[in-house]
Design an enzyme around this catalytic site. Structure first.
Site, PDB file in Angstrom:
ATOM      1  N   ASP A 308      -4.368   0.762  -7.314  1.00  0.00           N
ATOM      2  CA  ASP A 308      -4.394  -0.657  -7.006  1.00  0.00           C
ATOM      3  C   ASP A 308      -5.063  -0.803  -5.640  1.00  0.00           C
ATOM      4  O   ASP A 308      -5.169   0.172  -4.885  1.00  0.00           O
ATOM      5  CB  ASP A 308      -2.974  -1.209  -6.977  1.00  0.00           C
ATOM      6  N   ASP A 507       1.723  -0.718  -5.786  1.00  0.00           N
ATOM      7  CA  ASP A 507       2.900  -1.105  -5.019  1.00  0.00           C
ATOM      8  C   ASP A 507       3.476  -2.453  -5.427  1.00  0.00           C
ATOM      9  O   ASP A 507       4.569  -2.799  -5.011  1.00  0.00           O
ATOM     10  CB  ASP A 507       2.574  -1.140  -3.518  1.00  0.00           C
ATOM     11  N   ASP A 511       1.721  -4.118 -10.729  1.00  0.00           N
ATOM     12  CA  ASP A 511       1.344  -2.730 -10.999  1.00  0.00           C
ATOM     13  C   ASP A 511       2.380  -2.001 -11.846  1.00  0.00           C
ATOM     14  O   ASP A 511       2.091  -0.939 -12.399  1.00  0.00           O
ATOM     15  CB  ASP A 511       1.172  -1.956  -9.688  1.00  0.00           C
TER      16      ASP A 511
END
Length: 761
Positions: A308, A507, A511
């Site tokens: 991410d 995080d 996600d």
């Protein structure tokens, strides 16, 4: 998880007590009591092993547990109770070790899970009452305090709501939502308290939908096959055939039992778990929580990493990245005045501006008449100057959209950053640019991951394409997938999984499904959401991406040692099986020999407790020294900004103003920046070179120091040669060229040094 660990510990205690009591009874001459105690210690283990085998058979699998069960059963059936008790102890020890690793991971993870909202503040009969989120219904009016997580989807009922949506969308900067706009559950209130009209229950909210995605993704994972079970495919049939052949040829069932006893795969049952648990412990000491042995083994085989963006490759927080000025306004003065006014604001962008000013050591003063217009900006007076901060239209009206303003807006679009425009006494003076910066350790971490065996890196982000692609190009990832929803992130992970073992790092709430779908999900747990930490297999408890590199190195070392221990242990067991098959090794002697093999391979497996890190012991500068170096860089940032700003503003300055500012900058370079670079080259770099090793590890960095000194000398000579009237057109062109060149090389050099500091801290 806890009940499984308690069962494993219980079996270990029962088998150990049975072996000990039997040994004491045998020593005292009570052989029947000894046999009974040894059998009592082995039977509970046999029952659990049998149940485990039946469950595996229902799933269509089997493993080395079959050999252990046959060995224990055969030992008890043929009256070899001591051998049965020893095998039971070895088997239960391995189970307890694996259970301990899972239970420890569960305990540490529970401290991370708390982000999901459990209570909400609701208006009831004119007052505020805290209620469980499960009690919320459509139409409820909620009060969302600063820092609270939005519990359900709803409509903003106040003038404005400023939300940190990075956990959901990947957008690092807070988003302002006006009255009547719909917001989703999950973001954090980054502004003042506001009211929210609920549109659905908690079970129907966005956050609940993400949780359902997580469960679905976890269910789609293929079951993990342990090292022990993979070896069992060949070892179990061979063992049974050898034992049967020894019995058939000798006519003695004890001969078959002896083969089974020495074939009991304790190196598989015990050595592999010891190495894996040792690796998990080693990783935990470096701030990496690996939840179980399956995660560690899979991490060791990873070849593709998906990241991410926000909070993973970037810091996830807005930081001042540039100061654009117009006319004669100096960058440092613009920042100081702006930060002084922003002290009166609760907006997270205001906090970033104030923090940037304080990091530069600027003295802030108290504003007067400060007013905040939601969704527009701030106004007030600072040191007798009327200031406006916000959008171009708010700061200067329609006439503020000048060529300079459009240029700044274009830069913001190209670089994916936000800007706060500033007017002083009714005149547009400049803009403060803010962005979510790349983590200092991220470039080095990506390079080290490549050296650690990762073949492909992919950035998967919910952020805008231009922002994600700019960052991806800066980091050199292999592919960039932008504007992806949680469902699309899962599809990206599944697509990459088809080509090999895949790791997903993230995080945010958005996600979590992708983390659950990956072969190994890694959560940035220090500041990440509870949903991502719960869905992940590995949690980085320290907010540094390079800890993932260490985790991979530790995992590969632990798996290598486990395989080595298994190979050596099983090789020795095969030799012993040959002796047992021809009658040279009885059941009890075989059990004792097997115990010696176990001790040897366990000692080897314990090597996984050390090593596997990024650098040898003692490698690194003292933390206080690194902090001092970073502080020096921060203090010199205004000098770098002054170099760039003066080059940009020269045309707007009069000849005498140009001369004055050129001379002043020359003094800053000679008194502050160039001495700093000289000290680094003569004092710091020799220390770093000794740590890094090699013939000349910092040669290219020293070459940059010499180039900076050369440009500094050229600039000084040109400034000295200027007349009082200031530079002419040719001199302006040469000075501007020098300033742009010096600014570019300084920016690059500072970035290189800061990355180096990360490597040695």
């Amino acid at each position: 998880m806890r009940s499984s660990w308690l069962q494993s510990v219980g079996l270990l205690v029962v088998s150990a007590v049975g072996l000990l009591v039997g040994g004491v009874a045998w020593f005292l001459g009570a052989s029947r009591v000894a046999d009974f105690a040894w059998a009592a210690g082995a039977v509970p283990v046999m029952i659990v092993v049998a149940a485990s085998i039946l469950q595996a058979l229902r799933r269509g699998t089997t493993g080395v547990d079959v050999v252990a069960l046959l060995a224990m059963g055969g030992a008890l059936g043929l009256g070899q109770y001591l051998a049965g008790a020893i095998i039971a102890l070895m088997y239960s020890s391995g189970g307890a070790l694996e259970g301990y690793a899972r239970a420890r991971a569960g305990r540490e993870l529970s401290a991370l899970l708390g982000r999901a909202p459990k209570v909400a503040t609701r208006y009831e009969e004119g007052g505020l009452v805290q209620v469980p989120v499960e009690a919320l219904r459509p139409g409820d009016l909620l009060f969302i305090k600063a820092g609270d997580v939005v519990p359900v989807d709803g409509l903003v009922a106040s003038a404005e709501a400023v939300l940190d949506e990075s956990a959901l969308t990947g957008e690092a900067l807070p988003v302002a939502h006006p009255r009547g706009q719909r917001v989703r559950s999950g973001p954090v209130n980054a502004g003042p308290p506001f009211e929210l009209r609920a549109l659905c229950s908690a079970d129907e909210s966005t956050y609940a939908g993400v949780v359902r995605l997580v469960r679905s993704a976890q269910a789609s994972k293929a079951p993990f096959v342990r090292i022990a079970d993979r070896y069992a495919l060949l070892f179990v049939p061979f063992t049974l055939a050898l034992a049967g052949g020894a019995w058939l040829l000798s006519g003695d069932p004890v001969r078959a039992l002896s083969v089974l006893v020495v074939a009991t795969p304790c190196p598989l049952i015990l050595a592999a778990p010891v190495a894996i648990v040792s690796g998990i412990s080693r990783a935990a000491r470096r701030g990496v929580l690996i939840k179980d042995g399956a995660a560690l083994e899979t991490l060791a085989r990873a070849r593709t990493l998906l990241f991410d963006k926000t909070g993973t490759l970037t810091s996830g927080q807005a930081r001042l990245t540039a100061i654009e000025t117009q006319g004669t306004q100096e960058p440092e003065a613009l920042l100081r005045l702006s930060a002084s006014l922003e002290q009166a604001s609760q907006h997270v962008i205001a906090s970033a501006i104030v923090s940037a000013a304080r990091e530069r050591g600027l003295a802030l003063c108290l504003p007067t008449g400060a007013q905040e217009q939601p969704g527009a900006g701030m106004l007030g007076e600072v040191e007798g100057h009327r200031l406006r901060l916000g959008s171009p239209a708010w700061v200067g009206g329609p006439e503020a959209l000048t060529r300079w303003t459009r240029g700044v807006l274009r830069r913001m679009g190209y670089e994916g950053c936000s800007g706060v425009f500033v007017s002083i006494d009714g005149r547009l003076a400049g803009a403060l640019l803010l962005a979510d910066e790349i983590r200092p350790e991220a470039p080095r971490a990506l390079r080290l991951l490549s050296r650690a065996g990762v073949r492909r890196t992919v950035m998967v982000s919910g952020d805008r394409a231009e922002v994600a692609e700019t960052l991806g190009a800066a980091l050199g990832v292999d592919a960039v997938l932008s504007e992806r929803s949680p469902e699309e992130k899962v599809q990206a992970v599944l697509s990459e999984r088809a080509a090999g073992v895949t790791v997903m790092v993230g995080d945010g709430i958005n996600d979590a499904p992708a983390l659950a779908a990956a072969d190994v999900g890694v959560a940035m747990g220090a500041r990440g959401s509870g949903a991502s930490a719960e869905a992940a297999d590995v949690v980085l408890l320290v907010d540094r991406l390079d800890r993932l590199v260490e985790a991979m190195l530790v995992a590969r070392r632990a798996r290598s040692i486990a395989l080595q221990s298994v190979a050596v242990g099983m090789g020795l067991s095969l030799v012993a099986m040959g002796f047992a098959a021809v009658g040279l090794l009885g059941p009890v002697a075989g059990a004792v020999l097997q115990e010696g093999i176990d001790v040897a391979v366990i000692l080897n497996a314990l090597r996984a407790l050390g090593g596997g890190g990024l650098s040898p012991a003692g490698h690194g500068l003292p933390e206080q020294t690194v902090r001092h170096l970073r502080t020096e860089h921060q203090e010199l940032r205004p000098v770098l900004e002054r170099v760039q700003s003066l080059a940009d503003r020269m045309d707007a300055l009069g000849a005498r103003e140009q001369h004055a500012e050129l001379v002043e900058l020359d003094g800053l370079l000679r008194e502050r920046l160039l001495p700093h670079e000289h000290r680094d080259d003569s004092e710091l770099y020799p220390k770093l070179a000794r740590m890094l090793g090699g013939e000349d590890p910092l040669g290219t960095m020293s070459r940059t120091h010499r180039e900076i000194a050369h440009l500094g000398r050229l600039y000084h000579r040109r400034v000295v040669d200027l007349g009082e009237a200031g530079p002419d057109a040719v001199e302006q062109r040469e000075l501007r060229r020098l300033l742009y060149g010096l600014g570019a090389i300084l920016q690059l050099h500072f970035a290189q040094e800061e990355e180096l500091f990360e490597a040695v801290s």
